[in-house]
Design an enzyme around this catalytic site. Structure first.
Site, PDB file in Angstrom:
ATOM      1  N   SER A 144       0.864  -1.199   0.000  1.00 40.77           N
ATOM      2  CA  SER A 144       0.000   0.000   0.000  1.00 40.77           C
ATOM      3  C   SER A 144       0.884   1.228   0.000  1.00 40.77           C
ATOM      4  O   SER A 144       2.005   1.186   0.542  1.00 40.77           O
ATOM      5  CB  SER A 144      -0.872   0.021   1.260  1.00 40.77           C
ATOM      6  OG  SER A 144      -1.480   1.287   1.420  1.00 40.77           O
ATOM      7  N   TYR A 157      -1.193  -0.715  10.091  1.00 43.44           N
ATOM      8  CA  TYR A 157      -1.316  -1.059   8.666  1.00 43.44           C
ATOM      9  C   TYR A 157      -0.063  -0.636   7.887  1.00 43.44           C
ATOM     10  O   TYR A 157       0.471  -1.397   7.076  1.00 43.44           O
ATOM     11  CB  TYR A 157      -2.561  -0.364   8.125  1.00 43.44           C
ATOM     12  CG  TYR A 157      -2.938  -0.660   6.701  1.00 43.44           C
ATOM     13  CD1 TYR A 157      -3.627  -1.830   6.372  1.00 43.44           C
ATOM     14  CD2 TYR A 157      -2.647   0.239   5.678  1.00 43.44           C
ATOM     15  CE1 TYR A 157      -4.012  -2.094   5.057  1.00 43.44           C
ATOM     16  CE2 TYR A 157      -3.019  -0.006   4.372  1.00 43.44           C
ATOM     17  CZ  TYR A 157      -3.708  -1.175   4.064  1.00 43.44           C
ATOM     18  OH  TYR A 157      -4.080  -1.420   2.763  1.00 43.44           O
ATOM     19  N   LYS A 161       2.504  -3.059   5.899  1.00 47.72           N
ATOM     20  CA  LYS A 161       2.717  -2.912   4.449  1.00 47.72           C
ATOM     21  C   LYS A 161       4.179  -2.572   4.135  1.00 47.72           C
ATOM     22  O   LYS A 161       4.713  -3.021   3.110  1.00 47.72           O
ATOM     23  CB  LYS A 161       1.769  -1.854   3.882  1.00 47.72           C
ATOM     24  CG  LYS A 161       0.284  -2.254   3.970  1.00 47.72           C
ATOM     25  CD  LYS A 161      -0.020  -3.537   3.217  1.00 47.72           C
ATOM     26  CE  LYS A 161      -1.518  -3.788   3.068  1.00 47.72           C
ATOM     27  NZ  LYS A 161      -1.812  -5.054   2.379  1.00 47.72           N
TER      28      LYS A 161
HETATM   29  P1  NAP Z   1     -11.687  -5.805   0.905  1.00 49.34           P
HETATM   30  O1  NAP Z   1     -12.611  -5.387  -0.189  1.00 49.34           O
HETATM   31  O2  NAP Z   1     -11.976  -5.408   2.320  1.00 49.34           O
HETATM   32  O3  NAP Z   1     -11.529  -7.403   0.820  1.00 49.34           O
HETATM   33  C1  NAP Z   1     -10.692  -8.055   1.727  1.00 49.34           C
HETATM   34  C2  NAP Z   1     -10.577  -9.511   1.329  1.00 49.34           C
HETATM   35  O4  NAP Z   1      -9.682 -10.131   2.275  1.00 49.34           O
HETATM   36  C3  NAP Z   1     -11.896 -10.260   1.402  1.00 49.34           C
HETATM   37  O5  NAP Z   1     -11.961 -11.175   0.337  1.00 49.34           O
HETATM   38  C4  NAP Z   1     -11.793 -10.990   2.741  1.00 49.34           C
HETATM   39  O6  NAP Z   1     -12.513 -12.204   2.803  1.00 49.34           O
HETATM   40  C5  NAP Z   1     -10.316 -11.298   2.779  1.00 49.34           C
HETATM   41  N1  NAP Z   1      -9.873 -11.606   4.140  1.00 49.34           N
HETATM   42  C6  NAP Z   1     -10.048 -10.882   5.273  1.00 49.34           C
HETATM   43  N2  NAP Z   1      -9.494 -11.515   6.314  1.00 49.34           N
HETATM   44  C7  NAP Z   1      -8.957 -12.667   5.829  1.00 49.34           C
HETATM   45  C8  NAP Z   1      -8.243 -13.743   6.407  1.00 49.34           C
HETATM   46  N3  NAP Z   1      -7.951 -13.761   7.711  1.00 49.34           N
HETATM   47  N4  NAP Z   1      -7.873 -14.763   5.604  1.00 49.34           N
HETATM   48  C9  NAP Z   1      -8.167 -14.777   4.275  1.00 49.34           C
HETATM   49  N5  NAP Z   1      -8.825 -13.773   3.665  1.00 49.34           N
HETATM   50  C10 NAP Z   1      -9.213 -12.735   4.439  1.00 49.34           C
HETATM   51  O7  NAP Z   1     -10.191  -5.314   0.637  1.00 49.34           O
HETATM   52  P2  NAP Z   1      -9.538  -4.637  -0.676  1.00 49.34           P
HETATM   53  O8  NAP Z   1      -9.759  -3.177  -0.579  1.00 49.34           O
HETATM   54  O9  NAP Z   1      -9.896  -5.373  -1.888  1.00 49.34           O
HETATM   55  O10 NAP Z   1      -7.991  -4.859  -0.320  1.00 49.34           O
HETATM   56  C11 NAP Z   1      -7.239  -5.931  -0.863  1.00 49.34           C
HETATM   57  C12 NAP Z   1      -5.774  -5.708  -0.544  1.00 49.34           C
HETATM   58  O11 NAP Z   1      -5.360  -4.460  -1.098  1.00 49.34           O
HETATM   59  C13 NAP Z   1      -5.465  -5.631   0.957  1.00 49.34           C
HETATM   60  O12 NAP Z   1      -4.211  -6.205   1.222  1.00 49.34           O
HETATM   61  C14 NAP Z   1      -5.401  -4.147   1.208  1.00 49.34           C
HETATM   62  O13 NAP Z   1      -4.621  -3.834   2.329  1.00 49.34           O
HETATM   63  C15 NAP Z   1      -4.772  -3.673  -0.087  1.00 49.34           C
HETATM   64  N6  NAP Z   1      -4.998  -2.271  -0.381  1.00 49.34           N
HETATM   65  C16 NAP Z   1      -6.257  -1.781  -0.564  1.00 49.34           C
HETATM   66  C17 NAP Z   1      -6.423  -0.434  -0.832  1.00 49.34           C
HETATM   67  C18 NAP Z   1      -7.783   0.181  -1.044  1.00 49.34           C
HETATM   68  O14 NAP Z   1      -7.851   1.412  -1.164  1.00 49.34           O
HETATM   69  N7  NAP Z   1      -8.858  -0.573  -1.121  1.00 49.34           N
HETATM   70  C19 NAP Z   1      -5.315   0.401  -0.915  1.00 49.34           C
HETATM   71  C20 NAP Z   1      -4.049  -0.136  -0.726  1.00 49.34           C
HETATM   72  C21 NAP Z   1      -3.902  -1.472  -0.475  1.00 49.34           C
HETATM   73  P3  NAP Z   1     -13.998 -12.269   3.449  1.00 49.34           P
HETATM   74  O15 NAP Z   1     -14.893 -11.658   2.392  1.00 49.34           O
HETATM   75  O16 NAP Z   1     -14.253 -13.709   3.654  1.00 49.34           O
HETATM   76  O17 NAP Z   1     -13.934 -11.453   4.690  1.00 49.34           O
END
Ligand code: NAP
Length: 248
Positions: A144, A157, A161
């Site tokens: 991130s 976080y 990261k």
């Molecule tokens: P999201 O929509 O909240 O989805 C999170 C996913 O992680 C879901 O599929 C969830 O499964 C799964 N998860 C949560 N806890 C878990 C565990 N203990 N074991 C296995 N799976 C688990 O998140 P996102 O925004 O797509 O983010 C995806 C990645 O990108 C993350 O690493 C996040 O830190 C990174 N990121 C996101 C952003 C952003 O702006 N969105 C920015 C920078 C980085 P369930 O549905 O079963 O809970």
């Protein structure tokens, strides 16, 4: 389906929603058989599997909390038993527990480190054995911009990261001799469940030159590129920002 990932197998952690879901669809569209890992959202994960099947692809859903070593073992064993190999690992599963440092409880710290950093270690270690043996593989870790520039309210976080960035570079150096690459992606603000409750959108947009949040599909496009052969075969140990220009 035929594509750049024909006959390959890709595991995507946290693929029931958001960036993981978009990546599962993108890699399946390139011909990969996809493991849709999830923690709790079984209905959403099965919907991703169904969508891939409807588009002529192959996918299975596997429940596993990837912060737990025993559950990671089950994830890898299920993949090998059902699909026979692992070519791509996308360490995508992540959570936030945002609060300012002085209010951050040790459990807020630990939960984020356990999934966002230890989970990446556990999955990477497990697939490395298989990839080293087959002398090929792609490891793609979702970091991130918070891990590069810090972010108030995200000490846990951003530490996790930043850890993923250092971890990725070491893994890249350790595995390179056997043709396995490891890269990190550092997204900025992407429209997913993780960002839907942010209240300070106007302030955030001031720091994004492109003037908008990114889309999960846009991050999935970069993941697809890093997984593809030969397109990304000579890229390893890199951190690629996809953030509308926030970090430059
Ligand atoms: P999201 O929509 O909240 O989805 C999170 C996913 O992680 C879901 O599929 C969830 O499964 C799964 N998860 C949560 N806890 C878990 C565990 N203990 N074991 C296995 N799976 C688990 O998140 P996102 O925004 O797509 O983010 C995806 C990645 O990108 C993350 O690493 C996040 O830190 C990174 N990121 C996101 C952003 C952003 O702006 N969105 C920015 C920078 C980085 P369930 O549905 O079963 O809970």
């Amino acid at each position: 389906m035929t594509g750049a990932l024909q006959d390959q197998v890709a595991i995507i952690t946290g693929a029931s929603r958001g960036i993981g879901r978009a990546s599962a669809l993108a890699l399946a569209a390139e011909g990969a058989a996809v493991v849709v890992n999830y923690a709790r959202s079984s209905t959403a994960a099965e919907a991703v599997v169904d969508q891939i099947a409807q588009q002529g692809g192959k996918a299975i859903a596997v429940q596993a909390d990837v912060s737990q070593a025993d559950q990671v073992e089950v994830l890898i064993k299920t993949t090998m038993d059902q699909l026979g190999r692992i070519d791509v690992l996308v360490n995508n599963a992540g959570i936030t527990r945002d609060t300012l440092l002085l209010r951050m409880k040790p459990e807020d710290w630990q939960a984020v480190i356990d999934l966002n950093l230890t989970g990446v270690f556990l999955c990477t270690r497990a697939v490395s054995k298989i990839m080293l043996k087959q002398r090929s593989g792609r490891i793609i870790n979702i970091a991130s911009v918070a891990g590069l520039m810090g972010n108030p309210g995200q000490a846990n976080y951003s530490a996790a990261k930043a850890g993923v960035v250092g971890f990725t570079k070491t893994v890249a150096k350790e595995l390179a001799a056997r043709g396995v690459t490891a890269n990190a992606i550092a997204p900025g603000f992407i429209e997913t469940d993780m960002t839907q409750d942010l209240s300070n959108t106007e302030d955030i947009l001031k720091y994004i030159p492109l003037g908008r949040y990114g889309k999960a599909d846009e991050v999935a496009g970069l993941i697809r590129f890093l997984a593809a052969d030969p397109a990304a075969a000579y890229i390893t140990g890199q951190v690629m920002n996809i953030d509308g220009g926030m970090v430059m």
